[in-house]
Write a protein that holds these residues in place. Structure first.
Motif, PDB file in Angstrom:
ATOM      1  N   UNK A 246      34.568  18.374  16.690  1.00  0.00           N
ATOM      2  CA  UNK A 246      34.740  19.824  16.822  1.00  0.00           C
ATOM      3  C   UNK A 246      34.887  20.278  18.269  1.00  0.00           C
ATOM      4  N   UNK A 247      34.458  19.448  19.226  1.00  0.00           N
ATOM      5  CA  UNK A 247      34.501  19.854  20.625  1.00  0.00           C
ATOM      6  C   UNK A 247      35.360  18.935  21.484  1.00  0.00           C
ATOM      7  N   UNK A 248      36.052  17.976  20.874  1.00  0.00           N
ATOM      8  CA  UNK A 248      36.776  16.969  21.646  1.00  0.00           C
ATOM      9  C   UNK A 248      38.168  16.763  21.067  1.00  0.00           C
ATOM     10  N   UNK A 249      39.162  16.711  21.940  1.00  0.00           N
ATOM     11  CA  UNK A 249      40.539  16.503  21.506  1.00  0.00           C
ATOM     12  C   UNK A 249      41.261  15.615  22.513  1.00  0.00           C
ATOM     13  N   UNK A 250      42.176  14.817  21.991  1.00  0.00           N
ATOM     14  CA  UNK A 250      42.970  13.914  22.814  1.00  0.00           C
ATOM     15  C   UNK A 250      44.428  14.051  22.416  1.00  0.00           C
ATOM     16  N   UNK A 251      45.297  14.162  23.411  1.00  0.00           N
ATOM     17  CA  UNK A 251      46.734  14.195  23.181  1.00  0.00           C
ATOM     18  C   UNK A 251      47.373  13.040  23.936  1.00  0.00           C
ATOM     19  N   UNK A 252      48.192  12.270  23.239  1.00  0.00           N
ATOM     20  CA  UNK A 252      48.936  11.165  23.851  1.00  0.00           C
ATOM     21  C   UNK A 252      50.413  11.452  23.673  1.00  0.00           C
ATOM     22  N   UNK A 253      51.162  11.383  24.747  1.00  0.00           N
ATOM     23  CA  UNK A 253      52.587  11.685  24.645  1.00  0.00           C
ATOM     24  C   UNK A 253      53.409  10.688  25.446  1.00  0.00           C
TER      25      UNK A 253
END
Length: 728
Positions: A246-253
């Motif tokens: 709920x408090x952590x996000x990761x984006x890989x591009x």
């Protein structure tokens, strides 16, 4: 080159595989952004409504590296959103800045490789998703395709406090399309003048709970206004978003692009026959004195990640990292140069007709690793509010470039070119041009302090730079402290006057020819004052954002070169000033009327140069004193013509110098003033958009730049492109 059918089949097979693999349910993703496909059409009975919710931007992460609204930012920022890009059919960043204040694009005409820009008289540094792009030794642009990005943000003025080594004119940042947790996408085809053919698409949606993806791809095959040019491009940009908690996000591009261009893109045309008369008449705009067998090859890819963790509702950790690999080569680049071989004897048939030929081969490899990690916090101390960031960024760049320069004894007839074979050199790139490694580490902090509607922004940064030149076996250390301060007041009516001061620096390589000491860093400073207006206070479906600014930039420690025996050397005796007025407006009213307008007055000049006093008082190249641009678009919402859109634009640019005077270039040639008209006709349905966009529709012939008597380029002529877009 592989066939068009093979490449497009591979691209679209991947796109549709992702489509059918994606479940059609949504999952909450705190890091996911709104779909970049925001130019939407709905139908209610006989009413057609085209919405463009991002047409007028109210925020820019580039300006402050945090979510401070534009109205509270004490600095000029231009944001060209995806809605504007799609409506006006901009195909590269050079075109995207046509209606922005203080920014000049297409400085070498319609170049197919790079985005040539100046901001307030200076060449800006390119950033992608807030991290510096791996520009080459000579070109401050990687030429990434605009379709892969959601917006282009131009941060004007010194930006070193947040971004480290930057020019005093500013930077531009391209924000990538991101994954969305709702299914969305489009397929787009374009056909236009000069054999322009493009097929592109973007698709996003959830894959499984907590994971969303987007895939954007493009295939382009086009010609040029010049004869004998064929360009191919393939671009693929995947991205994935992970909800770790709920408090952590990761984006890989990721990003991949390959360009192959056959033929000479720009060339060097003589001033006689382009900007000035030629006894044999005008050179046609399509003339190409380069060889059809010329070749430009470029392949670049990047992989990056951004991480966010919220420790609480007021404190977050944000970290981004990206690795870039950029390779380009020109194994053959034959061009006409050196001027006419006979400008003196009119009795000879080659009088003002034949031009010498040269072959300039070039190759460069760039590897870059960049990162930025910061804490973002909001808190209060008594009556004061704070938006505070503190961080560290790092970059490591390795550039290796080699070249060859060969003279061809066979001249070419500029009015009737015949391309005779040229001897291919045994070693294509015999001479080292650059072999260096740059490392830069910076620590920075900024606090926006609010007292009611009054906001004070303070920022400071310390940078350490190491440059190792492997060709000369030299190692240079430089450091710089930069800071900025700004004050603005936001009224209830949406008006916000502001003042600011900011500093910048750039490393300089080499040894001072006078002091025999290593060059110091070049530094810049700017005073800016102005007023902004956010018309959303008017309510209803009215989006208006306007800015008026006055600025003064001074750059010192500029290396002034002097002619000598090889190599050319110089001393840090140069100073530059740029003073101006800028006004800019973007508006979207009742989902029916769109308007963009800008005006710039820029007074730039060299104020000091002990080595070459001829430069003192001269304006900076490709910096017109006056630029005016207006665009309006109206969409019919009801009746038989519901969905029909009509638009018209006009752009004026006063003349501008092509270069600075010097011993090797004693005469300065001012490019033509230009008055250009653009037009749009479109038709929208809930699933389809059809548009015909024309720029310079009256096909005005003008010279965009003459860097020398033998280095002229025509400005962009008429371009008409038809677009069909299907939206999922």
């Amino acid at each position: 080159m592989q066939s068009l059918a093979f490449r497009t089949t591979a691209l679209w097979t991947t796109l549709f595989a992702l489509t059918f693999a994606a479940p059609l349910h949504a999952q909450e993703n705190p890091e996911a952004e709104d779909s970049s496909n925001t130019l939407r059409t709905t139908k209610d009975g006989n009413t057609i409504v085209v919405t463009a919710k991002a047409y007028v931007s109210d925020s820019s992460l580039s300006a402050n590296k945090t979510d401070i609204p534009l109205i509270q930012s004490p600095q000029s920022v231009s944001v060209i959103s995806r809605d504007q890009i799609d409506l006006l059919n901009f195909i590269d960043v050079q075109q995207a800045v046509r209606y922005s204040a203080g920014v000049t694009g297409e400085n070498y005409g319609p170049d197919l490789r790079y985005d040539f820009l100046t901001v307030r008289g200076f060449i800006p540094k390119q950033y992608i998703d807030g991290l510096v792009a791996p520009s080459t030794t000579t070109i401050a642009s990687t030429g990434v395709d605009l379709y892969a990005f959601d917006s282009v943000e131009i941060l004007k003025g010194p930006a070193s406090t947040l971004y480290g080594s930057t020019p005093p004119g500013g930077i531009y940042n391209q924000t990538s399309r991101r994954a969305n947790d709702e299914f969305d996408g489009e397929i787009r085809g374009k056909v236009g003048t000069d054999d322009y053919y493009e097929l592109a698409g973007t698709l996003t949606g959830p894959i499984v709970d907590g994971i969303s993806a987007r895939l954007t791809g493009l295939y382009l095959n086009r010609g040029s206004e010049r004869d004998f040019v064929d360009a191919e491009r393939i671009m693929v940009a995947p991205t994935f978003s992970f909800d770790i908690g709920p408090d952590t996000a990761l984006t890989v591009n990721g990003y991949y692009q390959k360009d192959i261009i056959d033929g000479e893109m720009n060339g060097f045309l003589p001033v006689a026959g382009t900007l000035r008369p030629n006894p044999n008449g005008e050179l046609p705009r399509s003339v190409n004195l380069g060889d059809p067998s010329n070749r430009f090859e470029r392949e670049q890819y990047a992989i990056g990640a951004s991480f966010r963790h919220d420790f609480s509702s007021n404190v977050s950790l944000l970290s981004s990292i990206r690795y870039n690999d950029y390779d380009e080569k020109t194994p053959q680049n034959i061009y006409g140069g050196g001027g006419f071989t006979n400008p003196t004897d009119p009795s000879q048939p080659d009088y003002f007709r034949t031009i010498g030929r040269f072959n300039f081969t070039y190759t460069e490899e760039v590897e870059a690793l960049s990162s930025d990690t910061r804490i973002d916090a909001e808190f209060e101390t008594g009556a004061l509010t704070h938006k505070f960031i503190a961080g560290v960024d790092y970059r490591r760049v390795v550039n290796v470039a080699d070249f060859g320069f060969f003279f061809d004894p066979q001249p070419i007839d500029a009015f009737d070119p015949v391309f005779t074979p040229i001897i291919t050199p045994a070693v294509l790139y015999p001479t080292s041009f650059n072999n260096q490694r740059l490392r830069q580490t910076g620590i920075y902090a900024q606090d926006q302090i609010g007292l009611g509607n009054l906001f004070l922004t303070l920022g400071a940064r310390q940078d350490w730079v190491n440059i190792a030149n492997r060709t000369t076996n030299t190692d240079t250390d430089q450091k710089a402290f930069t800071w900025r301060a700004g004050l603005n007041y936001v009224t209830q009516s949406g008006l916000a006057p502001y003042v600011s001061y900011a500093r910048s620096f750039e490393p300089v390589l080499g040894i001072d020819a006078v002091t025999n000491e290593p060059f110091k860093e070049s530094s810049g400073k700017q005073f800016e004052g102005g007023i902004k207006y956010d018309g959303r206070t008017l309510g209803g479906n009215v989006d208006i954002f306007a800015t008026a600014a006055l600025f003064h930039i001074r750059q010192t420690n500029v290396v002034a070169t002097a002619p000598s025996t090889t190599p050319v050397f110089g001393t840090q005796s140069g100073e530059v000033e740029s003073t101006g007025i800028e006004m800019e407006l973007a508006a979207r009213i009742s989902n029916q009327v769109a308007f963009n307008g800008s005006y710039s007055f820029t007074d730039s000049k060299i104020t000091k140069n002990a080595s070459n006093p001829l430069e003192v008082g001269e304006p900076l190249p490709v910096t017109p004193r006056h630029r005016l641009a207006l665009f309006g678009n109206y969409t019919v919402q009801q009746g038989m013509l519901g969905g029909l859109g009509l638009g018209m634009g006009v752009r004026y640019s006063s003349k501008s110098a092509g270069s600075l005077p010097g011993p090797f270039n004693p005469l300065v040639y001012n490019a033509d003033a230009s008055l250009l008209f653009d037009a749009i006709v479109s038709y929208d349905t809930p699933k389809w958009r059809f548009a015909i966009n024309g720029s310079n529709i009256f096909d005005q012939r003008y010279v965009g730049r003459c860097a020398s008597a033998t280095g002229c380029n025509f400005g962009a002529g008429r371009q008409v492109i038809g677009t069909a877009t299907y939206k999922f």
